[in-house]
Design a protein around this motif. Sequence first.
Motif, short mmCIF file in Angstrom:
data_model
loop_
_atom_site.label_atom_id
_atom_site.label_comp_id
_atom_site.label_asym_id
_atom_site.label_seq_id
_atom_site.Cartn_x
_atom_site.Cartn_y
_atom_site.Cartn_z
N UNK A 40 -58.80 72.36 62.21
CA UNK A 40 -58.11 71.07 62.28
C UNK A 40 -57.91 70.61 63.72
N UNK A 41 -57.76 71.55 64.64
CA UNK A 41 -57.63 71.20 66.05
C UNK A 41 -58.95 70.64 66.56
N UNK A 157 -41.57 78.34 54.10
CA UNK A 157 -41.94 77.06 53.51
C UNK A 157 -43.44 76.99 53.24
N UNK A 158 -44.24 77.47 54.18
CA UNK A 158 -45.69 77.49 53.99
C UNK A 158 -46.05 78.35 52.78
N UNK A 236 -41.81 73.34 66.03
CA UNK A 236 -40.87 73.52 64.92
C UNK A 236 -41.62 73.79 63.61
N UNK A 237 -40.95 74.53 62.73
CA UNK A 237 -41.47 74.81 61.38
C UNK A 237 -42.85 75.47 61.44
N UNK A 238 -42.99 76.44 62.33
CA UNK A 238 -44.26 77.15 62.47
C UNK A 238 -44.01 78.63 62.68
N UNK A 246 -49.01 73.77 61.76
CA UNK A 246 -48.56 72.50 62.36
C UNK A 246 -49.62 71.99 63.34
N UNK A 247 -50.82 71.69 62.85
CA UNK A 247 -51.90 71.29 63.77
C UNK A 247 -51.61 70.00 64.53
N UNK A 248 -50.93 69.04 63.89
CA UNK A 248 -50.66 67.78 64.57
C UNK A 248 -49.78 68.00 65.79
N UNK A 249 -48.78 68.87 65.64
CA UNK A 249 -47.88 69.15 66.77
C UNK A 249 -48.63 69.84 67.89
#
Length: 269
Positions: A40-41, A157-158, A236-238, A246-249
């Motif tokens: 995704x990166x 969560x994942x 966060x959240x990773x 969290x690829x977008x972050x």
Amino acid sequence: MPFVTIGGITLHHRHVRANGSARPIVFINSLGTDFRIWDEIVSALDGEMPLLVYDKRGHGLSDIGDIRSIDDHVDDLSALLDHFGLEKVVLCGLSVGGMVAQGLYARRPEIVQAMILCDTAHKIGTTDSWNTRIATVESKGIQEIADGVLKVWFTPSFHATRSAEVDGYWNMLTRQALAGYLGTCAAVRDADFTEAARRISVPTLCIAGDQDGSTPPDLVRSLAALIPGARFEIIRDAGHIPCVEQPEALVALIRHFIASLALGAETHG
């Protein structure tokens, strides 16, 4: 699928070329994974800058080879960069990949423009913890530790909402070559870049997932504290593998960091 044999070791890789003046980013994956963790990166950055991903020795579709120390992984990366004629690069290493990045910088600082060190450290784990893992895997296989490993790779969560991906990454981990996994465990056990980190003089961004149970944020922060002028960021959240979770972050942090290099900006946090 692209393969190249260098120094008797065949490496599986993907080289994405791009126009413009941006330096290539070379991605180095973590223990027990292959370069698909960066998909995704790479997809997001495709066309913006040259990109190179590859399977470390003993991982994915690359040869197993003989792994005695981090230097063996550094040998492969160094030779791969020479093969593609890459004379100045940005290294982005995750976990053991971050140690390989530190090792390459220590050996050939002139070819490293900057580093992005994700969920890694100058020293990871203890001799006892690694020896226990090695003994367990030798006697019972990678599957014996896989559930525990995935608990630190990804957040609760994942696990709760993306169970099919958890299953897929369990498969990725347990299908790694046993000799490659064990050799790299021993290489990480024996690696210590504490003093080398103090001599890093290129812009460096250290990143940690806020719920990483393998290289917790405080450990990654301690690496950043050793490197003069290094910047530290939390995603966060990773867990341990933000490029999947969290690829977008992560892409946003990479873009901002690369832009700061182009402008000659300070990278201090």
